[in-house]
Write an enzyme that holds these catalytic residues in place. Structure first.
Site, PDB file in Angstrom:
ATOM      1  N   GLU A  76       0.826  -1.214   0.000  1.00  0.00           N
ATOM      2  CA  GLU A  76       0.000   0.000   0.000  1.00  0.00           C
ATOM      3  C   GLU A  76       0.858   1.261   0.000  1.00  0.00           C
ATOM      4  O   GLU A  76       1.725   1.433   0.835  1.00  0.00           O
ATOM      5  CB  GLU A  76      -0.950   0.011   1.202  1.00  0.00           C
ATOM      6  CG  GLU A  76      -1.911  -1.184   1.247  1.00  0.00           C
ATOM      7  CD  GLU A  76      -2.925  -1.189   0.107  1.00  0.00           C
ATOM      8  OE1 GLU A  76      -3.006  -0.188  -0.645  1.00  0.00           O
ATOM      9  OE2 GLU A  76      -3.628  -2.212  -0.026  1.00  0.00           O
ATOM     10  N   CYS A 139      -8.030  -1.058   7.939  1.00  0.00           N
ATOM     11  CA  CYS A 139      -6.632  -1.113   7.506  1.00  0.00           C
ATOM     12  C   CYS A 139      -6.158   0.259   7.045  1.00  0.00           C
ATOM     13  O   CYS A 139      -5.056   0.689   7.389  1.00  0.00           O
ATOM     14  CB  CYS A 139      -6.445  -2.150   6.397  1.00  0.00           C
ATOM     15  SG  CYS A 139      -6.653  -3.835   7.015  1.00  0.00           S
ATOM     16  N   HIS A 163      -1.359  -5.676   2.319  1.00  0.00           N
ATOM     17  CA  HIS A 163      -2.640  -6.380   2.322  1.00  0.00           C
ATOM     18  C   HIS A 163      -2.427  -7.771   1.739  1.00  0.00           C
ATOM     19  O   HIS A 163      -1.750  -7.910   0.712  1.00  0.00           O
ATOM     20  CB  HIS A 163      -3.668  -5.636   1.457  1.00  0.00           C
ATOM     21  CG  HIS A 163      -4.674  -4.866   2.255  1.00  0.00           C
ATOM     22  ND1 HIS A 163      -5.006  -3.578   1.965  1.00  0.00           N
ATOM     23  CD2 HIS A 163      -5.447  -5.231   3.323  1.00  0.00           C
ATOM     24  CE1 HIS A 163      -5.939  -3.162   2.832  1.00  0.00           C
ATOM     25  NE2 HIS A 163      -6.215  -4.147   3.658  1.00  0.00           N
TER      26      HIS A 163
HETATM   27  N1  PCA Z   1      -8.575  -6.223   6.909  1.00  0.00           N
HETATM   28  C1  PCA Z   1      -9.545  -5.158   6.998  1.00  0.00           C
HETATM   29  C2  PCA Z   1      -9.582  -4.780   8.455  1.00  0.00           C
HETATM   30  C3  PCA Z   1      -8.788  -5.792   9.167  1.00  0.00           C
HETATM   31  C4  PCA Z   1      -8.142  -6.595   8.132  1.00  0.00           C
HETATM   32  O1  PCA Z   1      -7.341  -7.518   8.338  1.00  0.00           O
HETATM   33  C5  PCA Z   1      -9.266  -4.011   6.060  1.00  0.00           C
HETATM   34  O2  PCA Z   1      -8.729  -4.232   4.965  1.00  0.00           O
HETATM   35  O3  PCA Z   1      -9.568  -2.866   6.386  1.00  0.00           O
END
Ligand code: PCA
Length: 218
Positions: A76, A139, A163
């Site tokens: 990200e 996140c 992610h």
């Molecule tokens: N993924 C979610 C919140 C917690 C996680 O592991 C997200 O992408 O916001």
């Protein structure tokens, strides 16, 4: 510091919870890793993170979360000052059109070496892409809080967010309407990804910028 998140929504598990636990106490590149699991809560995530940062004062933070449906590791690039929930968080809270930090800048760029991490992940056989949106759920809120703190306090020097796709065990019973399984990634590959990201952050902070800019690719 390596962070992960607890389970949320209808997900069977959150591989990043396991990642944070698995890295806690490990040594990577000669540096001790602290692994912590964060709450999937708009209201609690910032405070939980700040308590950890105040205590541990990490040089580097690699935060991780699950993005079920994504095909590879998303590195990200940006955290935006927006909260727009598509599902309620673990406290049942679903904000819309809200700021992560009232009066804060519209966005922060990650301070870890995104492109280098993508390049090195691919080089080590881990599918990865640069991502320009961490969404508007927890996140993204965490990434924004993290970069906001770093901007004001100068700690951590390198921070960013990865992610991850689903684990293979979580997709075998999760057929899509077209009869296809969702994309997945094995846990060892996820661990490899975190390790590569941490190493890239550490190398960047110990070597001169000159030697980095002469690196292959770019
Ligand atoms: N993924 C979610 C919140 C917690 C996680 O592991 C997200 O992408 O916001």
């Amino acid at each position: 510091l390596v962070t992960g998140f607890e389970r949320f929504g209808k997900e069977y598990s959150n591989p990043t919870e396991r990642l944070a636990r698995s890295f806690d106490g490990r040594t990577v590149g000669g540096e001790k890793i602290v692994g912590r699991v964060l709450p999937v809560s708009y209201r609690k995530v910032g405070t939980s993170l700040r308590l950890i940062l105040d205590k541990e004062k990490p040089d580097v933070v690699v935060a991780t979360g699950l993005a079920g449906g994504r095909t590879d590791v998303s590195v990200e690039r940006v955290g935006v000052n927006a909260m727009d929930a598509q599902i309620p968080d673990n406290d049942g809270f679903s904000p819309h059109d809200a700021a992560v930090v009232k009066g804060g800048p519209a966005a922060y760029l990650s301070t870890f070496p995104c492109s280098k991490i993508v390049e090195d992940l691919r080089g080590k056989g881990v599918p990865a892409t640069l991502s320009y949106s961490a969404g508007t759920f927890i996140c993204n809120a965490l990434l924004y809080h993290l970069l906001h703190y770093a901007q004001r306090r100068g700690i951590p020097k390198k921070a960013g967010f990865l992610h991850f796709p689903y684990l293979p065990t979580d997709v075998v019973s999760r057929e899509s309407p077209f009869g296809m399984s969702k994309p997945s990634m094995s846990f060892p590959l996820m661990e490899k990804a975190v390790e590569v990201a941490v190493l890239d952050c550490l190398h960047g902070s110990t070597k001169s910028h000159g030697s980095r800019s002469q690196g292959i690719g770019g």
